[in-house]
Design an enzyme around this catalytic site. Sequence first.
Site, PDB file in Angstrom:
ATOM      1  N   ASN A  13     122.244  67.335 -31.078  1.00  0.00           N
ATOM      2  CA  ASN A  13     121.601  66.838 -32.300  1.00  0.00           C
ATOM      3  C   ASN A  13     122.099  67.704 -33.450  1.00  0.00           C
ATOM      4  O   ASN A  13     121.619  68.815 -33.666  1.00  0.00           O
ATOM      5  CB  ASN A  13     120.086  66.951 -32.122  1.00  0.00           C
ATOM      6  CG  ASN A  13     119.328  66.412 -33.311  1.00  0.00           C
ATOM      7  OD1 ASN A  13     119.913  66.108 -34.345  1.00  0.00           O
ATOM      8  ND2 ASN A  13     118.017  66.303 -33.170  1.00  0.00           N
ATOM      9  N   ARG A  94     122.886  62.451 -30.878  1.00  0.00           N
ATOM     10  CA  ARG A  94     121.873  61.806 -31.716  1.00  0.00           C
ATOM     11  C   ARG A  94     122.508  61.538 -33.083  1.00  0.00           C
ATOM     12  O   ARG A  94     122.901  62.474 -33.787  1.00  0.00           O
ATOM     13  CB  ARG A  94     120.664  62.716 -31.897  1.00  0.00           C
ATOM     14  CG  ARG A  94     119.634  62.038 -32.745  1.00  0.00           C
ATOM     15  CD  ARG A  94     118.512  62.921 -33.146  1.00  0.00           C
ATOM     16  NE  ARG A  94     117.566  62.129 -33.915  1.00  0.00           N
ATOM     17  CZ  ARG A  94     116.473  62.602 -34.446  1.00  0.00           C
ATOM     18  NH1 ARG A  94     116.155  63.856 -34.287  1.00  0.00           N
ATOM     19  NH2 ARG A  94     115.675  61.823 -35.119  1.00  0.00           N
ATOM     20  N   HIS A 183     113.976  57.306 -36.863  1.00  0.00           N
ATOM     21  CA  HIS A 183     113.131  57.763 -35.745  1.00  0.00           C
ATOM     22  C   HIS A 183     113.046  56.674 -34.668  1.00  0.00           C
ATOM     23  O   HIS A 183     112.106  56.658 -33.875  1.00  0.00           O
ATOM     24  CB  HIS A 183     111.675  58.078 -36.158  1.00  0.00           C
ATOM     25  CG  HIS A 183     111.505  59.275 -37.035  1.00  0.00           C
ATOM     26  ND1 HIS A 183     110.476  59.368 -37.942  1.00  0.00           N
ATOM     27  CD2 HIS A 183     112.196  60.419 -37.136  1.00  0.00           C
ATOM     28  CE1 HIS A 183     110.545  60.525 -38.576  1.00  0.00           C
ATOM     29  NE2 HIS A 183     111.590  61.179 -38.101  1.00  0.00           N
ATOM     30  N   GLU A 387     112.786  62.632 -27.669  1.00  0.00           N
ATOM     31  CA  GLU A 387     113.993  61.919 -28.114  1.00  0.00           C
ATOM     32  C   GLU A 387     115.208  62.344 -27.294  1.00  0.00           C
ATOM     33  O   GLU A 387     116.083  61.534 -27.007  1.00  0.00           O
ATOM     34  CB  GLU A 387     114.227  62.189 -29.603  1.00  0.00           C
ATOM     35  CG  GLU A 387     113.204  61.462 -30.468  1.00  0.00           C
ATOM     36  CD  GLU A 387     113.090  62.024 -31.866  1.00  0.00           C
ATOM     37  OE1 GLU A 387     112.563  63.139 -32.002  1.00  0.00           O
ATOM     38  OE2 GLU A 387     113.508  61.354 -32.815  1.00  0.00           O
TER      39      GLU A 387
END
Length: 401
Positions: A13, A94, A183, A387
């Site tokens: 990420n 991500r 999100h 996530e």
Amino acid sequence: MSEGTAGSVLVLNSGSSSIKFQLIHPETGESSASGLIERIGEPDGRIVYRHCGGVEERKVAIPDHRVGLTMAADIVAEVGRPLSEVGILAVGHRLVHGGDVFYEPTVIDDEVVQSISNLSSLAPLHNPANVIGIEVARAALPDIPHVGVFDTAFFHTLPAEAATYAIDREVAKEHGIRRYGFHGTSHQFVSARAAEFLGKDLSELNQIVLHLGNGASASAIRGGRAIDTSMGLTPLEGLVMGTRCGDIDPGVVLHLHRSAGMGIGQIDDLLNRHSGLKGLSGVNDFRALLTLVGEGDERAALAYDVYIHRLRKYIGAYLVELGGVDVITFTAGVGENNADVRRDSLAGLGRLGIVVDDERNCADSHAPRRISADNSGVQVLVVPTDEELAIARAAAELVGG
Ligand code: AMP
């Protein structure tokens, strides 16, 4: 990082000033190692690496993302084995903005990297950082498939009336202006978990998911498909957040420019980094806000009230859009941990069939749980988001792991 890593997905990420990474087994959900590279571009950078043998921490200036990732890979190799030798199944990235181009997990090749880069005007803080993360990781692990999982993807299904801004059609078309939502990985993961927890089929449920972290967003989900969400073209729209204002009259921007003489960069900075809870109270962290409220600080009390007011507005809107709701779920840092926000955002809604049970709401638990009373027609849940696990699973599924 040596035992039990085979078949894991390295989830990366790469944010504007920090990079998080985690090695997760997609089936068991177990995380065997994780790391954080933070304050990139500042003199007091920090790298933390947690693995089964302990924690390594280095305080060192990290000039840019490339250097940070290289340093982190060196630390991983020093304390165990190089990343290329630990049996990684895939690298899951991500990625923030997939625009109108990406709405499924996607195997990354040169063309995909170029397309993500081309979308940078829609996410100038995030997409360039995402691209650097991809480039460094692909160079370090060239023989492992890299998969992009997009924050916008889950909201690709928004109906046109929810995704469209009421501005000139041609201008909107030319500049890609529409509501994309963010999100999404979290909203999708949490809504699926909520259905699982209730033992119901996702397709049967009308859900509202409230992702309340430093960034915050709400979504309305019918039968597993998102029909509305609070974030828009950018993650600035919607709920009040740690440092972002959320919904605001666009006339404020014009006024700040024309009457206050502020430049576009200053306004950007004001609305993204010095507004929301921070702008109203001086602090962006919710725990710090609550401490101030407890001390009788009036600015903090107003910030809390504005936060709750906005949240209730969205809950009301989505109740009507969905034509009734089966489940309301709280998630992320504030949603999972703060009983006051959960109680206040749903207070006095008994006549709408929403009753929160005080004792359940205040229970100290990190598991998915029900906090509604037995007589509540609407199930109110707290479901921790994950996530990274969702990205690991999506990447593994795509590469056939
Ligand atoms: P996230 O972006 O999901 O990591 O959430 C970060 C936010 O969650 C910060 O504002 C934290 O202050 C808040 N948070 C974390 N733990 C708690 C807690 N126990 N009570 C209230 N807020 C919390």
